[in-house]
Design a protein around this motif. Structure first.
Motif, PDB file in Angstrom:
ATOM      1  N   VAL A   1      11.759  -3.782  -0.364  1.00  0.00           N
ATOM      2  CA  VAL A   1      11.075  -4.170  -1.602  1.00  0.00           C
ATOM      3  C   VAL A   1      10.042  -3.126  -2.019  1.00  0.00           C
ATOM      4  O   VAL A   1      10.038  -2.664  -3.159  1.00  0.00           O
ATOM      5  CB  VAL A   1      10.385  -5.543  -1.435  1.00  0.00           C
ATOM      6  CG1 VAL A   1       9.636  -5.920  -2.708  1.00  0.00           C
ATOM      7  CG2 VAL A   1      11.405  -6.618  -1.077  1.00  0.00           C
TER       8      VAL A   1
ATOM      9  N   GLU B   1       9.677  -9.829  -6.252  1.00  0.00           N
ATOM     10  CA  GLU B   1       9.815  -8.404  -5.957  1.00  0.00           C
ATOM     11  C   GLU B   1       8.847  -7.564  -6.781  1.00  0.00           C
ATOM     12  O   GLU B   1       8.235  -6.611  -6.268  1.00  0.00           O
ATOM     13  CB  GLU B   1      11.255  -7.967  -6.163  1.00  0.00           C
ATOM     14  CG  GLU B   1      12.207  -8.572  -5.148  1.00  0.00           C
ATOM     15  CD  GLU B   1      13.604  -7.978  -5.230  1.00  0.00           C
ATOM     16  OE1 GLU B   1      13.781  -6.958  -5.921  1.00  0.00           O
ATOM     17  OE2 GLU B   1      14.515  -8.544  -4.594  1.00  0.00           O
TER      18      GLU B   1
ATOM     19  N   ARG C   1       5.801  -5.217  -5.059  1.00  0.00           N
ATOM     20  CA  ARG C   1       5.664  -3.783  -5.333  1.00  0.00           C
ATOM     21  C   ARG C   1       4.311  -3.466  -5.974  1.00  0.00           C
ATOM     22  O   ARG C   1       3.647  -2.494  -5.617  1.00  0.00           O
ATOM     23  CB  ARG C   1       6.808  -3.306  -6.227  1.00  0.00           C
ATOM     24  CG  ARG C   1       8.130  -3.132  -5.499  1.00  0.00           C
ATOM     25  CD  ARG C   1       9.118  -2.347  -6.327  1.00  0.00           C
ATOM     26  NE  ARG C   1       9.549  -3.100  -7.493  1.00  0.00           N
ATOM     27  CZ  ARG C   1      10.602  -3.906  -7.516  1.00  0.00           C
ATOM     28  NH1 ARG C   1      11.341  -4.061  -6.416  1.00  0.00           N
ATOM     29  NH2 ARG C   1      10.948  -4.552  -8.616  1.00  0.00           N
TER      30      ARG C   1
END
Length: 469
Positions: free
Chosen positions: A244, A449, A453
């Protein structure tokens, strides 16, 4: 290679090494395991090695498929496939013990067909054969003329509470058993199948998925080992899941509490029960890369050292296995005993509550998705006048920020909320202050996700070094 002085001074006799299923994919992998054992043996010449192994790669899933498709006669070919794989590793050398393991698997499959169902006790014994077969295969693969390695049955030594599928080790009983016959562990290296033990009543019981980690740390505690090494297909704990986050960092060291939180809330590096046995005796745990030369600098050291990093956050974990069950009522925050009544009923129903978030008008239970139906069923039996409505939410995800010092560090939460807001992501619930090392967010699963990040970049983007801790 220099071993850390703080551990070296202990002068213990045993080291525990654990190899997982991904370390046994083919013949070359078995050769690499043998080489790793040789490297450790060369560095620690005065130690007795205890090698714990999982089933070979994919074996447990194959056994599960065979067991739950027992009506189909074609599943016999799955057992044949497992047999052929291990036989090839052994260069077609077989013996009576090897054959007896597969005979027992086929016997159990026949019993299931006669019963026309899969009883829990039978399932546990059936699945334990993946580890038993692989442990014996490794023994024969590395065996030499000096017979420096000896196979030990985990069921003889590890005593459990008898809960099928996900049992807990009775640590003191297990340690007492092992210490009472410690001479059987001295003198030679041991190979032990992981993942299972045996109850006081004599039933084989599994230690939960990933339970070989638990086997290794249990043996570390029971043998009063110098250290436990888990060889994985990753370079120890990372600052985030590499699938990820962009370029996550190796976490060089972390405390038992930090590793506990990360494992409990999604990090797949370590089985969540594994820390407790080592915490009891302050035995360090090293999570090491299987690839390359054995090097402690490529491992994460887990110990009772509560080191605080500059940013406090060492790693970000996550899970989408969450459901939120919400009890609403205008006076829930003021009425004593409501939370106790709810949690008591659910606990007696055999359901684990991950954690609780409360407010003046609601009590929110965070549970696994698989437990949702049971929680809702139990909730219907709770008759409290102060509860006006019961609802639930799924398709949620939990993000855990873990590291010592976060409660004393200003601005971490603000930074996280700011970066999520910049990405248009709404935080539905938060939990902070319940312990010293973690901070939780609940968001929509679809935003997971992007959130990971963004948070990882925000917290770690200025790092110019490769290791944290």
């Amino acid at each position: 290679m220099q071993y850390e002085k703080g551990v070296r001074k202990l002068e213990k006799r045993f080291l525990v090494l654990k190899f997982g299923g991904s370390n046994f994919k083919d013949f070359e992998c078995y050769s690499e395991v043998k080489r790793k054992i040789g490297e450790v043996e060369e560095v620690f010449k005065d130690k007795h090695l205890v090698i714990v192994v999982s089933a070979a790669f994919g074996t447990t899933d194959k056994l599960l498929h065979a067991l739950y498709n027992f009506r189909d006669q074609k599943v016999d070919s799955i057992i044949d496939e497992i047999y052929e794989f291990h036989l090839q590793v052994l260069n077609n050398r077989t013996d009576g013990y090897f054959e007896s393991l597969f005979e027992r698997i086929r016997e159990l499959l026949t019993v299931v067909r006669i019963l026309n169902k899969v009883p829990p006790f039978l399932k546990d014994e059936f699945l334990s054969h993946g580890e038993q077969i692989n442990a014996y295969t490794l023994l024969k693969f590395i065996e030499d003329e000096d017979s420096r390695f000896e196979l030990k049955d985990a069921g003889e030594w590890i005593i459990t509470d008898g809960k099928f599928g996900n049992s807990t080790v009775l640590l003191e009983k297990t340690k007492e058993k092992i210490q009472s016959e410690i001479n059987r562990w001295n003198g030679v290296h041991s190979i032990v199948p992981g993942f299972y033990g045996r109850s006081v009543e004599g039933d084989v019981t599994l230690l939960g998925r990933g339970g070989s980690d638990y086997t290794a740390t249990t043996l570390g505690y029971s043998l009063d080992a110098e250290a436990v090494f888990l060889f994985k297909d990753v370079n120890g704990f990372l600052s985030c899941d590499p699938k990820v986050a962009e370029s996550p960092y190796i976490v060089k060291s972390m405390s038992y509490d930090e590793a506990d939180e990360l494992s409990y809330f999604g990090a797949k590096v370590l089985q969540y029960n594994s820390i407790e046995p080592l915490r009891k005796s302050s035995i360090p745990l090293y999570v090491c890369s299987f690839d390359g030369v054995f090097d402690l600098n490529r491992c994460t050291r887990i110990s009772d050292d509560k080191h605080v990093t500059e940013s406090c956050v060492k790693s970000i974990s996550y899970t989408d296995d969450v459901a939120v069950v919400q009890f609403k009522g205008r006076n829930l925050g003021r009425v004593p005993g409501v939370l106790g009544e709810i949690s008591s009923k659910i606990a007696h129903g055999g359901v684990n509550i991950k954690f609780v978030i409360t407010s003046q008008t609601s009590i929110n239970l965070i549970v696994s998705k698989s437990a949702l139906s049971d929680v809702l069923r139990i909730a219907e039996t709770i008759r409290l006048d102060d509860i006006d409505e019961i609802s639930y939410k799924i398709d949620k995800a939990l993000i855990a920020l873990v590291g010592h010092g976060m409660l004393d560090k200003h601005g971490i939460a603000a930074k996280v909320f700011s970066v999520l807001a910049d990405n248009g992501i709404n935080v539905e619930m938060i939990s902070a202050g319940s312990n010293e090392v973690s901070f939780y967010l609940i968001i929509d699963r679809k935003d997971l996700e992007v959130s990971l990040r963004a948070i990882h970049r925000s917290l770690f983007e200025n790092r110019v070094f490769s290791n944290i801790g």
